[in-house]
Design a protein around this motif. Structure first.
Motif: not given
Length: 457
Positions: A80-88
């Protein structure tokens, strides 16, 4: 695509490294981890669904350094952190009216920590609370992609499975009381109280007779588990939620025609005696013991009620000494152990259990973190219940009765936790923070449909 390819290459190299290491048996687990990570990255809601189902089984992994729930939780947080940072994952998913209470609550906790009487105890307490509050953020980010009806049904099934285990195995009973996999009868009763509204909802909206009979069987299994816990607070919470549920479903009762009334009475004549004689006499005696409250608390008549009264006295003293910031998170057991009530109400004479929690979440927060923190926490619960109420109203205005019923029963799940917190110290319960987040998700769904409908017209 590049991100997925990069992660695949790294995990592939990790698998080859495991094969070349002294522990080659870890290689299959690395490969399995690749598929799990890829699935979670594409469908984070699956991870939230899995974590939710694992909550009733957490007692199986108690004391272990790594467990399925911990590994899944850490993986989901990372994804979730990666997806949030990549704005996915859109930042709008974090939007919630409850932040106006959650943020002040966290700030007040930090202030209480700064002036705590015992820093190590407070840090351990806050670690548990932080794990529970993480569910709030996870649910906001991933909950919108979930089928909430299936999620609630999954909760009912997982709790029912632990009920079946507790009823069939003496290993999961203590003193004749079912404790499930959680080592405590009252905490087990809390899970059952959350699951009953879910099972009833599934029985009401069942698509076929067989489906309804299945969910009725699940409901009776949950009720059998509740009676086996001998929890008086559990019975009280269920009766309150049942009354609210009947009020919401009263329109169904109006559909009963005179020709069905005879069958209804026959069913009551058959079911009521069966329920009466299936309930253990010990449980009935425990419920009857509440009558002593009419003449005041008498510890000699019921040590449990007397002990709970002593928690109130110790908590009141702590609030009087530190009304603004409290004595510090997790310090109630320390104060109680120093009081004369600890030894007086200890069930063990050789190794007395002196360090007891308040068995009342609200009292514990008021005493440990101060009156402002306690007030904010209560407003947070009220706001969550209000979100479900507004979602119900919105769905009814749209004539979407199935969604309105789901909102009501999810609200009953949160209400069960809120009422049970009068009898248990569980501010870190994962379902509490998950249901609070779901209240925002459901309300936003109702408001989004309303807004879309207005624009459409």
């Amino acid at each position: 695509m590049r991100m997925t390819l990069g992660v695949g290459v790294i995990l592939g190299m990790a698998a080859f490294a495991a094969l070349a290491s002294p522990w080659p048996f870890l290689a299959p687990f690395v490969v399995l981890g690749i598929f799990v990570a890829a699935a979670l990255y594409r469908h984070p809601a699956w991870g939230l669904f899995g974590l939710t189902l694992l909550v009733p089984f957490e007692g199986l992994f108690k004391g272990s350094g790594f467990s399925a729930a911990k590994l899944l939780g850490l993986a989901l947080i990372a994804v979730l952190a990666v997806r949030f940072l990549l704005q996915q994952t859109p930042p709008q998913h974090l939007r919630s009216s409850l932040w106006r209470f959650v943020i002040p609550f966290v700030l007040l906790i930090v202030l209480s920590l700064l002036y705590t009487e015992n820093l190590s105890v407070s840090l351990a307490n806050l670690r548990e609370l932080a794990i529970g509050m993480t569910f709030f953020v996870i649910t906001l980010l991933a909950g919108r992609a979930l089928n909430l009806s299936r999620l609630y049904a999954g909760i009912a099934l997982s709790v029912a499975a632990t009920c079946l285990i507790a009823l069939l195995s003496i290993k999961y009973q203590a003193g004749g009381r079912a404790i499930g996999l959680l080592q405590d009868a009252n905490y087990f009763a809390l899970l059952i109280a959350i699951a009953v509204p879910a099972a009833v909802l599934m029985a009401v909206k069942g698509s076929s007779v067989l489906a309804r009979l299945f969910w009725l069987a699940i409901t009776f299994l949950l009720l059998a588990g509740m009676t086996k816990t001998d929890s008086r607070s559990g019975l009280l919470v269920m009766v309150i939620c049942l009354a609210i549920g009947i009020r919401h479903h009263w329109w169904r009762c109006r559909r009963i025609s005179p020709k069905h009334f005879g069958f209804l009475m026959l069913g009551l004549v058959l079911v009521v005696p069966v329920l009466r004689y299936s309930v253990p006499e010990d449980y009935i005696d425990r419920v009857k013991s509440l009558s002593v409250l009419k003449s005041g608390v008498n510890a000699y008549q019921d040590a449990s009620i007397g002990r709970r009264a002593s928690y109130l006295l110790v908590g009141r003293e702590m609030i009087g000494e530190n009304p603004l910031l409290g004595a510090g998170p997790g310090t109630f057991p320390l104060h109680y152990a120093q009081s004369g009530y600890a030894k007086a109400f200890s069930a063990e004479l050789v190794n007395p259990e002196l360090y007891r929690r308040a068995h009342n979440t609200y009292l514990e927060i008021f005493a440990e973190m101060g009156i402002p923190a306690g007030m904010v926490f209560m407003l947070l619960i009220i706001a969550g219940l209000g979100n479900f109420r507004r979602a119900r109203q919105g769905f009814l205005q749209q004539q979407n009765r199935p969604a309105a019923e789901l909102a009501v029963h999810l609200g009953l799940g949160l209400l069960s936790i809120a009422l049970f917190m009068l009898f248990l110290s569980t501010p870190n319960h994962k379902y509490l923070w998950m249901f609070l987040a779901l209240s925002s998700v459901v309300r936003q769904q109702a408001e989004a449909v309303q807004t879309h409908g207005k624009h459409g017209r």
